[in-house]
Design a protein around this motif. Structure first.
Motif, PDB file in Angstrom:
ATOM      1  N   GLU A 186      10.930 -14.624   9.068  1.00 12.50           N
ATOM      2  CA  GLU A 186      11.372 -16.005   9.236  1.00 12.50           C
ATOM      3  C   GLU A 186      12.202 -16.493   8.056  1.00 12.50           C
ATOM      4  O   GLU A 186      13.127 -17.298   8.218  1.00 12.50           O
ATOM      5  CB  GLU A 186      10.153 -16.909   9.426  1.00 12.50           C
ATOM      6  N   GLU A 187      11.899 -16.010   6.874  1.00 14.79           N
ATOM      7  CA  GLU A 187      12.575 -16.493   5.670  1.00 14.79           C
ATOM      8  C   GLU A 187      13.818 -15.685   5.343  1.00 14.79           C
ATOM      9  O   GLU A 187      14.875 -16.238   5.005  1.00 14.79           O
ATOM     10  CB  GLU A 187      11.611 -16.464   4.482  1.00 14.79           C
ATOM     11  N   TRP A 188      13.714 -14.329   5.425  1.00 13.51           N
ATOM     12  CA  TRP A 188      14.790 -13.461   4.965  1.00 13.51           C
ATOM     13  C   TRP A 188      15.637 -12.883   6.103  1.00 13.51           C
ATOM     14  O   TRP A 188      16.594 -12.183   5.856  1.00 13.51           O
ATOM     15  CB  TRP A 188      14.203 -12.296   4.152  1.00 13.51           C
ATOM     16  N   GLY A 189      15.289 -13.178   7.327  1.00 14.00           N
ATOM     17  CA  GLY A 189      15.996 -12.599   8.466  1.00 14.00           C
ATOM     18  C   GLY A 189      15.343 -11.300   8.896  1.00 14.00           C
ATOM     19  O   GLY A 189      14.918 -11.128  10.033  1.00 14.00           O
ATOM     20  N   GLN A 190      15.266 -10.352   7.974  1.00 18.59           N
ATOM     21  CA  GLN A 190      14.542  -9.101   8.170  1.00 18.59           C
ATOM     22  C   GLN A 190      13.891  -8.709   6.857  1.00 18.59           C
ATOM     23  O   GLN A 190      14.328  -9.131   5.776  1.00 18.59           O
ATOM     24  CB  GLN A 190      15.482  -7.974   8.621  1.00 18.59           C
ATOM     25  N   ARG A 191      12.857  -7.884   6.941  1.00 17.42           N
ATOM     26  CA  ARG A 191      12.241  -7.338   5.729  1.00 17.42           C
ATOM     27  C   ARG A 191      11.913  -5.868   5.969  1.00 17.42           C
ATOM     28  O   ARG A 191      11.805  -5.416   7.121  1.00 17.42           O
ATOM     29  CB  ARG A 191      10.972  -8.104   5.349  1.00 17.42           C
ATOM     30  N   LEU A 192      11.781  -5.136   4.887  1.00 21.10           N
ATOM     31  CA  LEU A 192      11.530  -3.702   4.954  1.00 21.10           C
ATOM     32  C   LEU A 192      10.029  -3.437   4.885  1.00 21.10           C
ATOM     33  O   LEU A 192       9.318  -3.998   4.043  1.00 21.10           O
ATOM     34  CB  LEU A 192      12.241  -2.999   3.792  1.00 21.10           C
ATOM     35  N   VAL A 193       9.553  -2.586   5.785  1.00 25.23           N
ATOM     36  CA  VAL A 193       8.155  -2.162   5.808  1.00 25.23           C
ATOM     37  C   VAL A 193       8.120  -0.651   5.611  1.00 25.23           C
ATOM     38  O   VAL A 193       8.870   0.075   6.279  1.00 25.23           O
ATOM     39  CB  VAL A 193       7.476  -2.538   7.144  1.00 25.23           C
ATOM     40  N   ALA A 194       7.265  -0.184   4.708  1.00 27.09           N
ATOM     41  CA  ALA A 194       7.192   1.249   4.398  1.00 27.09           C
ATOM     42  C   ALA A 194       5.843   1.823   4.815  1.00 27.09           C
ATOM     43  O   ALA A 194       4.809   1.152   4.763  1.00 27.09           O
ATOM     44  CB  ALA A 194       7.412   1.483   2.910  1.00 27.09           C
ATOM     45  N   PHE A 195       5.877   3.081   5.212  1.00 26.03           N
ATOM     46  CA  PHE A 195       4.677   3.852   5.527  1.00 26.03           C
ATOM     47  C   PHE A 195       4.725   5.123   4.687  1.00 26.03           C
ATOM     48  O   PHE A 195       5.767   5.791   4.628  1.00 26.03           O
ATOM     49  CB  PHE A 195       4.634   4.223   7.001  1.00 26.03           C
ATOM     50  N   VAL A 196       3.630   5.455   4.042  1.00 28.82           N
ATOM     51  CA  VAL A 196       3.601   6.650   3.205  1.00 28.82           C
ATOM     52  C   VAL A 196       2.381   7.494   3.541  1.00 28.82           C
ATOM     53  O   VAL A 196       1.332   6.975   3.946  1.00 28.82           O
ATOM     54  CB  VAL A 196       3.594   6.301   1.697  1.00 28.82           C
ATOM     55  N   ALA A 197       2.532   8.804   3.379  1.00 28.90           N
ATOM     56  CA  ALA A 197       1.415   9.742   3.400  1.00 28.90           C
ATOM     57  C   ALA A 197       1.335  10.346   2.008  1.00 28.90           C
ATOM     58  O   ALA A 197       2.360  10.714   1.420  1.00 28.90           O
ATOM     59  CB  ALA A 197       1.625  10.823   4.452  1.00 28.90           C
ATOM     60  N   LEU A 198       0.127  10.426   1.463  1.00 29.69           N
ATOM     61  CA  LEU A 198      -0.040  10.836   0.075  1.00 29.69           C
ATOM     62  C   LEU A 198      -0.315  12.334  -0.041  1.00 29.69           C
ATOM     63  O   LEU A 198      -0.783  12.976   0.899  1.00 29.69           O
ATOM     64  CB  LEU A 198      -1.187  10.045  -0.566  1.00 29.69           C
ATOM     65  N   GLU A 199      -0.027  12.856  -1.235  1.00 27.68           N
ATOM     66  CA  GLU A 199      -0.392  14.230  -1.540  1.00 27.68           C
ATOM     67  C   GLU A 199      -1.913  14.362  -1.508  1.00 27.68           C
ATOM     68  O   GLU A 199      -2.651  13.391  -1.703  1.00 27.68           O
ATOM     69  CB  GLU A 199       0.127  14.630  -2.931  1.00 27.68           C
ATOM     70  N   ALA A 200      -2.395  15.570  -1.254  1.00 27.56           N
ATOM     71  CA  ALA A 200      -3.837  15.804  -1.162  1.00 27.56           C
ATOM     72  C   ALA A 200      -4.533  15.351  -2.452  1.00 27.56           C
ATOM     73  O   ALA A 200      -4.138  15.749  -3.557  1.00 27.56           O
ATOM     74  CB  ALA A 200      -4.105  17.285  -0.908  1.00 27.56           C
ATOM     75  N   GLY A 201      -5.536  14.502  -2.307  1.00 24.65           N
ATOM     76  CA  GLY A 201      -6.318  14.032  -3.446  1.00 24.65           C
ATOM     77  C   GLY A 201      -5.676  12.925  -4.248  1.00 24.65           C
ATOM     78  O   GLY A 201      -6.282  12.420  -5.194  1.00 24.65           O
ATOM     79  N   ALA A 202      -4.455  12.528  -3.892  1.00 25.44           N
ATOM     80  CA  ALA A 202      -3.742  11.512  -4.677  1.00 25.44           C
ATOM     81  C   ALA A 202      -4.210  10.112  -4.289  1.00 25.44           C
ATOM     82  O   ALA A 202      -4.616   9.861  -3.159  1.00 25.44           O
ATOM     83  CB  ALA A 202      -2.243  11.638  -4.480  1.00 25.44           C
ATOM     84  N   GLN A 203      -4.133   9.205  -5.250  1.00 22.11           N
ATOM     85  CA  GLN A 203      -4.419   7.796  -5.026  1.00 22.11           C
ATOM     86  C   GLN A 203      -3.346   6.970  -5.728  1.00 22.11           C
ATOM     87  O   GLN A 203      -2.918   7.315  -6.830  1.00 22.11           O
ATOM     88  CB  GLN A 203      -5.801   7.412  -5.556  1.00 22.11           C
ATOM     89  N   VAL A 204      -2.927   5.905  -5.079  1.00 18.43           N
ATOM     90  CA  VAL A 204      -1.916   5.051  -5.684  1.00 18.43           C
ATOM     91  C   VAL A 204      -2.018   3.667  -5.059  1.00 18.43           C
ATOM     92  O   VAL A 204      -2.344   3.531  -3.871  1.00 18.43           O
ATOM     93  CB  VAL A 204      -0.501   5.650  -5.481  1.00 18.43           C
ATOM     94  N   GLN A 205      -1.774   2.651  -5.842  1.00 20.90           N
ATOM     95  CA  GLN A 205      -1.792   1.285  -5.360  1.00 20.90           C
ATOM     96  C   GLN A 205      -0.399   0.885  -4.864  1.00 20.90           C
ATOM     97  O   GLN A 205       0.626   1.370  -5.356  1.00 20.90           O
ATOM     98  CB  GLN A 205      -2.235   0.330  -6.472  1.00 20.90           C
ATOM     99  N   ALA A 206      -0.374  -0.023  -3.906  1.00 16.52           N
ATOM    100  CA  ALA A 206       0.897  -0.482  -3.357  1.00 16.52           C
ATOM    101  C   ALA A 206       1.798  -1.089  -4.422  1.00 16.52           C
ATOM    102  O   ALA A 206       3.007  -0.864  -4.435  1.00 16.52           O
ATOM    103  CB  ALA A 206       0.640  -1.491  -2.251  1.00 16.52           C
ATOM    104  N   ASP A 207       1.201  -1.850  -5.349  1.00 15.08           N
ATOM    105  CA  ASP A 207       2.006  -2.480  -6.395  1.00 15.08           C
ATOM    106  C   ASP A 207       2.708  -1.440  -7.257  1.00 15.08           C
ATOM    107  O   ASP A 207       3.825  -1.666  -7.726  1.00 15.08           O
ATOM    108  CB  ASP A 207       1.130  -3.385  -7.263  1.00 15.08           C
ATOM    109  N   GLU A 208       2.027  -0.306  -7.477  1.00 13.72           N
ATOM    110  CA  GLU A 208       2.647   0.757  -8.275  1.00 13.72           C
ATOM    111  C   GLU A 208       3.855   1.332  -7.548  1.00 13.72           C
ATOM    112  O   GLU A 208       4.896   1.615  -8.159  1.00 13.72           O
ATOM    113  CB  GLU A 208       1.634   1.862  -8.560  1.00 13.72           C
ATOM    114  N   LEU A 209       3.741   1.505  -6.223  1.00 14.59           N
ATOM    115  CA  LEU A 209       4.860   2.034  -5.446  1.00 14.59           C
ATOM    116  C   LEU A 209       6.018   1.031  -5.411  1.00 14.59           C
ATOM    117  O   LEU A 209       7.181   1.407  -5.491  1.00 14.59           O
ATOM    118  CB  LEU A 209       4.407   2.375  -4.030  1.00 14.59           C
ATOM    119  N   LYS A 210       5.690  -0.248  -5.295  1.00 14.26           N
ATOM    120  CA  LYS A 210       6.743  -1.270  -5.325  1.00 14.26           C
ATOM    121  C   LYS A 210       7.450  -1.274  -6.680  1.00 14.26           C
ATOM    122  O   LYS A 210       8.682  -1.397  -6.761  1.00 14.26           O
ATOM    123  CB  LYS A 210       6.152  -2.640  -5.029  1.00 14.26           C
TER     124      LYS A 210
END
Length: 558
Positions: A479-503
């Motif tokens: 509604e605000e930007w017209g469109q926005r980007l949405v991401a989907f990720v699959a992680l390496e085996a045993g890996a952990q990561v927070q969304a903020d870190e990826l951003k």
């Protein structure tokens, strides 16, 4: 007069170039006079077709292996006799010139033998995706209306209801009693002598990948010269009479390309019904394969094997690893070449245009992520939305001209054409060295806050994060930007990561407006049989399960 002389000189130079390439690849070489005569006579009577190639190659290399699969080895003469018999048996069941035979088989002798037999009848072939669900298969068969369906027994529950009013034959079966007549039964009853030419050049219909919707039938022309093969060989150095492991599905345009090229250079096809990364290495090592035809995700799976497993197999015989079918990330290309040598070639094309550009190992090293440059006899140009040419460094829609542009979809539609060049449906840019970089689908570009964002660039950035195995992005309404980007990720085996870190990772490597507003972690990303990520499936899941209820919630990640 001067112009005519220049034109003649250009034609002579072109044909000399063809001879040079064919000689370098070992296609032109000494042959026994009787075999040379039989080879030439067959091509003259039949014209270019898989059936003609089967007869001609059997005359040239009768006792050498043509197909090696999980059952065993078939020589060129055995394949020719068997497919003559199969064609004769199919003819007795009412198939002939103008008929269409659908094939729903994995990579094995039955697939290739059905194509040869159909061609000898003058019948067309329709390649069916082995990952079809029941409704999808029923829709395609109803729309394309083949006269017969050849299928592997494992697909019986899908095929029989979808093709209940059509002739059905089983190629590969494990049970003692197959649900329909088998190819082996037909071969046993048919006449093994070479048939007369059918008087019609058969066609092949392959289906689009269906990553964004229902697969469409695309009619591919039968080459009327060797120019398409020479274009391919001008940048991918396959050699005559070598063994090639076709890991890419034969029903896909990339598997079909290697099947067709192999008919010119007399390849021995090494086939396995299913891809397994370790088995792929073992197969190459066991049969000393010169080349491997694959899709990028297969290379990724091989590199994910433990190092001790990868080094268990001697694949030094592998001189050409040719990939296509989906984007080849630059990091993956470098990792592969660092481990297995500079043997990687990346072809960019589509079902509709066949090929556009090919990247050699040198180009992949110099410009990771490039799709390469156009091969011989190919024109690639970029146009904007108004059909005006786009200069180097600027993004535009990719258009291609070559001898193998498709003839249109079976529903009567086609792709846009500008000045004889056909749209691929992608956008990209040329760098100063003339190398093409594909930036994504032209219908995937999103405009967020007035800025253009192509998902592939963000996907590649996310995939470079150490914790991320693979990534995909889609655009959704905002509604605000017209469109926005949405991401989907699959992680390496045993890996952990927070969304903020990826951003933060994306923000540090790309412009701020390219940072996804949402990132979702999935166990794996949905793919089709050729490794393309099914973004329509991700979009359906997002709309069904994940879509935030407010703009504030859009920054949350699960």
């Amino acid at each position: 007069m001067t112009d005519r002389l220049f034109e003649l000189a250009d034609r002579v130079a072109y044909h000399l170039g063809t001879l040079k390439i064919l000689a370098e690849r070992g296609v032109i070489r000494p042959m026994r006079p009787d075999r040379a005569l039989a080879f030439a006579r067959t091509l003259a009577r039949w014209g270019p077709s898989p059936g003609a190639a089967s007869i001609a190659l059997a005359a040239r290399f009768p006792d050498e292996p043509q197909i090696i699969d999980e059952i065993g080895t078939l020589t060129f003469s055995e394949v020719n006799r068997r497919t003559n018999a199969l064609a004769d048996a199919l003819k007795a069941r009412g198939l002939g010139p103008g008929s269409q035979v659908a094939i729903m088989c994995r990579n094995h002798r039955g697939f290739m033998e059905t194509v040869f037999a159909a061609s000898k009848l003058g019948a067309d072939s329709l390649f069916l995706n082995t990952m079809f669900a029941g409704p999808q298969l029923a829709d395609v068969i109803k729309r394309e209306s083949p006269d017969a369906v050849v299928y592997d027994e494992e697909f019986a529950e899908l095929v029989r209801p979808a093709a209940r009013r059509r002739k059905r034959f089983v190629a590969w079966h494990d049970s003692l009693k197959a649900p329909d007549p088998t190819l082996e039964e037909l071969i046993a009853e048919g006449d093994q002598r070479n048939p007369d030419p059918p008087g019609r050049t058969p066609k092949v219909t392959i289906l689009t990948s269906g990553t964004t919707g229902t697969p469409k039938g695309a009619r591919r022309p039968t080459p009327d010269s060797i120019d398409p093969a020479v274009s391919f060989l001008s940048k991918i150095p396959l050699k005559a009479r070598q063994r090639t492991h076709i890991a890419s599905p034969l029903f896909h345009s990339w598997g079909l390309a290697h099947f067709q090229i192999g008919l010119l250079i007399g390849s021995t096809y090494v086939l396995r019904r299913r891809f397994d990364p370790e088995d792929c290495l073992a197969t190459v090592a066991q049969h000393r394969c010169y080349s491997l035809a694959a899709v990028p995700v297969m290379l990724k799976r091989i590199l994910e094997l433990p190092v001790e497993v990868r080094r268990r197999y001697d694949v030094s015989c592998l001189k050409v690893v040719a990939v296509s079918g989906s984007a080849l990330p630059g990091d993956l290309a470098i990792r592969w070449m660092d481990e297995f040598g500079d043997n990687l070639y990346n072809l960019y094309g589509s079902t509709e245009v066949a090929w556009a550009t090919i990247a050699t190992p040198e180009e992949l090293r110099a410009a990771p992520g490039t799709a390469g440059t156009p091969p011989r006899g190919t024109v690639v140009k970029l146009f904007d939305e108004e059909g005006r040419p786009v200069p180097p460094g600027r993004t535009g829609r990719i258009f291609v001209g070559n001898p193998m542009l498709f003839e249109g979809y079976t529903d009567g539609n086609s792709k846009q054409v500008i000045d004889g060049l056909m749209a691929t449906g992608d956008v990209g840019r040329f760098d100063s060295a003339g190398r093409l970089f594909v930036e994504g689908r032209d219908d995937e570009m999103i405009v967020s806050g007035g800025e253009n964002v192509f998902p592939q660039e963000v996907e590649d950035c996310l995939a470079r994060h150490p914790a991320v195995r693979e990534a995909a992005c889609i655009g959704v309404d905002d509604e605000e930007w017209g469109q926005r980007l949405v991401a989907f990720v699959a992680l390496e085996a045993g890996a952990q990561v927070q969304a903020d870190e990826l951003k933060k990772w994306v923000r540090e490597n790309l412009a701020r407006y390219k940072v996804p507003r949402e990132i979702y972690v999935l166990d794996e990303l949905p793919r089709n049989a050729t490794g393309k990520i099914l973004k329509r499936v991700l979009r359906e899941r997002y709309e069904r399960e994940l879509q935030p209820r407010s703009i504030a919630a859009a920054s949350q990640v699960s």
